[in-house]
Design an enzyme around this catalytic site. Sequence first.
Site, short mmCIF file in Angstrom:
data_model
loop_
_atom_site.label_atom_id
_atom_site.label_comp_id
_atom_site.label_asym_id
_atom_site.label_seq_id
_atom_site.Cartn_x
_atom_site.Cartn_y
_atom_site.Cartn_z
NE ARG A 1 -2.42 2.18 -0.21
CZ ARG A 1 -2.07 1.22 0.64
NH1 ARG A 1 -2.80 0.99 1.71
NH2 ARG A 1 -1.01 0.48 0.43
CG HIS B 1 0.14 -2.95 -3.56
ND1 HIS B 1 0.87 -1.78 -3.50
CD2 HIS B 1 -0.04 -3.33 -2.26
CE1 HIS B 1 1.10 -1.46 -2.24
NE2 HIS B 1 0.56 -2.39 -1.47
CD GLN C 1 3.47 -5.75 -0.28
OE1 GLN C 1 3.07 -4.76 0.33
NE2 GLN C 1 4.38 -6.56 0.24
CG ASP D 1 -3.62 -9.48 -0.06
OD1 ASP D 1 -3.65 -9.13 1.13
OD2 ASP D 1 -3.77 -8.68 -1.01
CB CYS E 1 1.08 -7.48 0.86
SG CYS E 1 -0.72 -7.48 0.96
NE ARG F 1 5.62 -1.65 -0.01
CZ ARG F 1 4.38 -1.23 0.19
NH1 ARG F 1 3.54 -1.96 0.90
NH2 ARG F 1 3.94 -0.10 -0.34
#
Length: 304
Positions: free
Chosen positions: A106, A133, A136, A223, A262, A290
């Site tokens: 990340r 991402h 996700q 988001d 998310c 996930r």
Amino acid sequence: MKLKTKDLLTLAELTPKEFVGLIDESIKLKKELKKGGNKSVLKNKTLTMIFQKPSTRTRVSFEVGMYHLGGHAVNLSSNDMQLSRGESVEDTAKTLSRYTDCIMARVYEHDLLEKLAKHASVPVINGLSDTFHPCQILADFMTIKEKKKKLKGLKIAWIGDGNNVCNSMIYGAALSGVNISIATPKGFEPDKTVIKEAKKTTNIELITDPFVATKNADVVVTDTFSSIHNLDKKRLQKFLPKYQVNDKLMKSTEKDAIFLHCLPAKREQEVTSSVIDGSQSVVWDEAENRLHTQKALLAALICA
Ligand code: CP
Ligand code: NVA
């Protein structure tokens, strides 16, 4: 299942068949786990996780996922690595490839992931960058498939900031034949190259009116407004009140539209508590998924 790509950095590395195949495999792994446990397909395999940014879901779901498949995960904050004292990404990638079977990172800058992938002999997975991402989105499309029983032909409404998650969602839509309508304030649109690529295979609408986006939508997504920026008053004013997903906006969708986020959410900013805790919200299934999608991905990349 096997993938053609060594690494997963954006989603664009996947073919439509591979993307949908990973989702179907994730659904199988979820059922297998609930029936008593997964097979140890990653016995004695290890994953190194590098975090430049905080995480709850990504960190835990990758670690638990490796454990469920018989493997092990090593967690590193980039501050604790020689990387933070100037060791090159190239040397880091080469070293980690001698100890471990896969690297998940990340990071802030997407370029760093590309460098890692170039110099690592093992697969590299993007656990979030400032631009994408992908993990996700595997979970999001698994959740949509579980709830709607199909993907092709559905309509997603993305409301708010055209950020990293939005960029990856556009690729997900293109890979699965889902239409996507994106309502952002002017100047906050998703990445132009991503849109150009995805437009070759799916319908993408870029607009400023959230109510146009949610018309006939099967899925509503938002988001945080602050992914890579400080959410100062000036920035917040660009989004609020128009781009908040609230009861009024949800009522303008199809009756059975689902709500995705998310997480982490800034409640009463991009979404109200009434929506995130409401009957159309599937955010906890989304968060759980996930775990299942990353297991499918890890198995596909490491066993290839
Ligand atoms: N959605 C997501 O990636 O959450 P974390 O930041 O907690 O990992
Ligand atoms: N867009 C958010 C996602 C967090 C999981 C961010 O980049 O912080």
